[in-house]
Write an enzyme that holds these catalytic residues in place. Sequence first.
Site, PDB file in Angstrom:
ATOM      1  N   ARG A 283     -10.895  -7.540  19.767  1.00  0.00           N
ATOM      2  CA  ARG A 283     -10.768  -7.825  21.208  1.00  0.00           C
ATOM      3  C   ARG A 283     -10.748  -6.501  21.948  1.00  0.00           C
ATOM      4  O   ARG A 283     -10.722  -5.454  21.340  1.00  0.00           O
ATOM      5  CB  ARG A 283      -9.457  -8.563  21.470  1.00  0.00           C
ATOM      6  CG  ARG A 283      -8.309  -7.797  20.797  1.00  0.00           C
ATOM      7  CD  ARG A 283      -6.960  -8.138  21.273  1.00  0.00           C
ATOM      8  NE  ARG A 283      -5.939  -7.592  20.401  1.00  0.00           N
ATOM      9  CZ  ARG A 283      -5.455  -6.361  20.434  1.00  0.00           C
ATOM     10  NH1 ARG A 283      -5.948  -5.492  21.309  1.00  0.00           N
ATOM     11  NH2 ARG A 283      -4.525  -5.952  19.605  1.00  0.00           N
TER      12      ARG A 283
ATOM     13  N   GLU B 269       0.830  -1.206   0.000  1.00  0.00           N
ATOM     14  CA  GLU B 269       0.000   0.000   0.000  1.00  0.00           C
ATOM     15  C   GLU B 269       0.858   1.247   0.000  1.00  0.00           C
ATOM     16  O   GLU B 269       2.038   1.212   0.345  1.00  0.00           O
ATOM     17  CB  GLU B 269      -0.960  -0.011   1.199  1.00  0.00           C
ATOM     18  CG  GLU B 269      -0.260  -0.089   2.524  1.00  0.00           C
ATOM     19  CD  GLU B 269      -1.222  -0.252   3.693  1.00  0.00           C
ATOM     20  OE1 GLU B 269      -2.235  -0.949   3.555  1.00  0.00           O
ATOM     21  OE2 GLU B 269      -0.940   0.311   4.754  1.00  0.00           O
TER      22      GLU B 269
END
Lengths: 145, 145, 483, 483
Positions: free
Chosen positions: C311, C219
């Site tokens: 999480r 990227e």
Amino acid sequence: MELQELYDLMERFSRSGLTELEWKKEGEEIVLRHTPAPVVQAAVAAPVAAAVPAPAVPAAAPKAEEGDLVKAPLVGTFYAAPAPGEEPFAAPGKQVKKGETLCLIEAMKMMSEVPAPADCVVEEVLGRDGEAVGFGDPLFRIRKV
Amino acid sequence: MELQELYDLMERFSRSGLTELEWKKEGEEIVLRHTPAPVVQAAVAAPVAAAVPAPAVPAAAPKAEEGDLVKAPLVGTFYAAPAPGEEPFAAPGKQVKKGETLCLIEAMKMMSEVPAPADCVVEEVLGRDGEAVGFGDPLFRIRKV
Amino acid sequence: MERRSASATPCSGFGRCKGMLKRVLIANRGEIALRIIRACRELDIETVAVYSTADESALHAQLATRSLCIGPAKAADSYLNQDALLSAAKATGCDALHPGYGFLSENPDFADRCVEAELKYIGPSGDVIRKMGSKAAARTLAQQAGVPVVPGSDGPLHSVEQAKELAGQVGYPVLLKASAGGGGRGMRQVDRPEDLESAFQAAQAEAVACFGNGEMYLEKLVLNPRHIEFQIMADTQGHVVHLGERDCSIQRRRQKLVEESPSKALTPQLREEMGAAAVAAAKAAGYVGAGTIEFVLSPEGAFYFIEMNTRIQVEHPVTELVTGIDLVKEQLRVAAGLPLSFTQEDIKVNGHAIECRINAEDPEQNFRPCPGKTEFLHLPGGPGVRVDTALYSGYEVSPFYDSLVAKVLVHAPTRLEAIRRMRRSLEELVIEGYPTNAALAHLIMHDAEFVRGQYDTGFLDRNLDKLLELARTCDKLTASEST
Amino acid sequence: MERRSASATPCSGFGRCKGMLKRVLIANRGEIALRIIRACRELDIETVAVYSTADESALHAQLATRSLCIGPAKAADSYLNQDALLSAAKATGCDALHPGYGFLSENPDFADRCVEAELKYIGPSGDVIRKMGSKAAARTLAQQAGVPVVPGSDGPLHSVEQAKELAGQVGYPVLLKASAGGGGRGMRQVDRPEDLESAFQAAQAEAVACFGNGEMYLEKLVLNPRHIEFQIMADTQGHVVHLGERDCSIQRRRQKLVEESPSKALTPQLREEMGAAAVAAAKAAGYVGAGTIEFVLSPEGAFYFIEMNTRIQVEHPVTELVTGIDLVKEQLRVAAGLPLSFTQEDIKVNGHAIECRINAEDPEQNFRPCPGKTEFLHLPGGPGVRVDTALYSGYEVSPFYDSLVAKVLVHAPTRLEAIRRMRRSLEELVIEGYPTNAALAHLIMHDAEFVRGQYDTGFLDRNLDKLLELARTCDKLTASEST
């Protein structure tokens, strides 16, 4: 390390002619010194414990001499007998041969047999039938014969 | 470890010719020493003590032997001389008689004279001119004559 | 008064709420295990702590309703031992399992195994974890949900040649990333076309070694970016709410050191846009529970989705302080099948919060972890201070696990007041027995760039030498003062 | 975001606010000295701590910019020694003095002497303290301001005969009070006319002995009342704002043990009425700084002004938690001549806060103070918990001063969540070395009356035996469990 092992170590150390020995392993720590020479108290990391906060201390099961205990090789549920209602594998007073099953521990729906480490007499059952045992929890006190 | 086990260990230690033994295990701690200090320092729970938080410790002025120090009888501003630009009452080396003025302490716009506790020689001026002194802070180190 | 009482848990003063979990196994250690125990206690849920032989005297093992040793010190044999954890949960009659962060908290197979063992896994399903765990899949999912992603490969790279072509299109510098990577491993920055091939091979080799997976993508590298993350909470009824952002740009080698909320870099409009994007990404993933959407934010205000953490985060208390929401309690509610206790409209960000992570490490020795005995401990207190730690005076920091020993957090009406409060909190903090990074954090709180709020993820790398030199000077001054 | 930033202190990240105090002498010790140091640090104000020889290793002496010993252990020779305090302030170049609570904090002559010594006294003027220190004068002032007072004598009693006549008018039971009294001394409850004369003489004798002032007055005794107090802040520009109430009805012999805000006994309308009355009383007194208006509240909802405390209270953090206002910082602002950083409209009460006072005392031995060495200390942490304490591991609690060793506070969205949070906080608290009342506080948090919020000032006297018996049972259970 148990006392007997410590005695042996002391004896060997005395005979060795060494002047210092430090041994640390899993929270245990031993320092032996021979000459009064340099009182290096460095090794003393530690009045651990004592001052540990109180609430709900992990039920330290009765500790006895290491050689006399059979400990849980894994965490799970302790079963004293092969099936509900049957005779326990190892009641107090029973004499068992090395390798004979002392109890079962259920983990992941699998039953693991815990074998006697030597020919011995079962002196005390420390695990409670159907209840959880942690890794290293004492399950039996035995006397080798 | 039980007392009886400790006694055994002590005996073996004595016989071993070792001069020092440290053993730590599961919160228990044993130190045995032979010559310099035959102390059995069993199970030291050692309250942390000493270790007082550090930031900005109240500038503990140099502490010396009590009898040699003249301390501030009250809190206030320390002046070494009777007026700005004048000679100090008590420069190092000066011999003074009991009751002679050593310095002034200003408190509540009042000047209090601090007298020499005995005939003495001034060894060191510990107070700083024009600065605050606390109750009991050492002002002078003196030697009685 | 008593805000949210109508929508909150229908609890009496005694006993557990209706429909709530009964007994939770906490598959973790340290401060996060303690954090979960605290939430459970306040909801009258029983807790089962697990510990390795190295953690026998750890606080989490002492404060839980019950605790069980699950294996030797090595994490692989204890906290990462799935069989041991599941056996412990079943043997003690737990109905749910909380993975905390780290360890098995983003392991989709473990989440699946919990469900198979009839344990409620406190987190999203294994499928969602799996999907978000693949950076390429997560990227595709975000794109499909209309969330901007950093220009780059739209799937795994097939070859170095493809990488070269793509890099030419998006423009150098570019970033090569392993799909399974994390913590900076399997990642390389490439500034010039001629460096691309060797960087690709090195990163891929690292990824194979570390994660057993050499899938790579590429990227565009956003220069001088901020690391901005949005906290998400989602329930099984389909409600997805964001709880504002955290600015986590103060990092050393991608390890966060200081986090704050709100971010100085966000305008109200940008906050709304990014929050909406975060909610869209979480909705597209079918997310349930607490999660975090990470963005990079360019100095020009362009933001790009980077990844989702499935999480609870280390820095979640920053959000708790400014929103007044107890995220771990919400996790427990959601796992029990209850709806969120708030809507998007209820979320108000009040004042400013900052967290400093205190690690047992030596900044003077390249941040080498320094386990040791906590000879003396004094924690800051008073108004607007929160400390999450499993330390106590006499506690031995184990060499086997993470070096994070305490999270010092402050909350104040304004950012400047929060900074000043953090300074005095770090001045009150005393940890003796091993070096920590507390002095470094304290100096950051005095840095002009930080105080102005004008920093990016390069801040610490640029300023570290200067800050460490300052720390040495301070040490010398203190030493000479005390003599 | 950043609420109140516009109206708040115009501070940069560096240095002190414009017009702010420069150096403050803290004429106190213990947790309140620490509290003041914390506020000063956050405003970049230097602090001078004073300490007695018994307090050489006390935390306040260590955390201040500078500290000075002012005398021997006995409070009369140190913390009550006005000359020593003023000399210390002048010698160290302070421009202000904070009296804290207790000691000289309500001594009008000391306030006057500070001003004469060109020190800003952080509190109201000596005149205001003097006026509010006389219960009869304060009562008259409240009446004139239209604030309801307990029916009784409108000035000092001239004779026992007058007392008898008045008691007949307002109806028994009545309360005889010394004008200069406090802490229950110089006070007697009289249930029947035939007991009045001897009670009057006993109370008067006590007042003469304790306060050197035998002036007495009488009032109707309100049965089963709540003790409700309102926090006031006033600046030198004439702004007076109330910050809501604290319910302090959990008392043992008029010593507060648990405080909370908001009170379950107040409806929004009653809160508004009582708040307005508190502001009216403070305005009538020409009040400046932080103060507290105490009321009794009858079960029927009738409230009566009792007295004004012209200083910061022990329990002030309860109000700080629900309002988000730092009261000690506001005290410093006001003393510097700055206006309050908020208006009445800015004050919003958020959620619920509870404080438990932890004293070094033995509930089993009639709450005998138990000084001693703090062998081990572990304080609660995590979300919504605040601890104000000057303790540290190894600190020796001195027999010379107050037995208060820690204030444990919690804040949560609802009262029930706050109660549960307090329970778990007290479970985490470990103080070893001397007995404390922590277990008693923990049991109060489980008491059905307390949980329902239906209690009055008689709660603890009525329930103490039951609670102590419960504590003994718990002890036994714990002991048998651990063997």
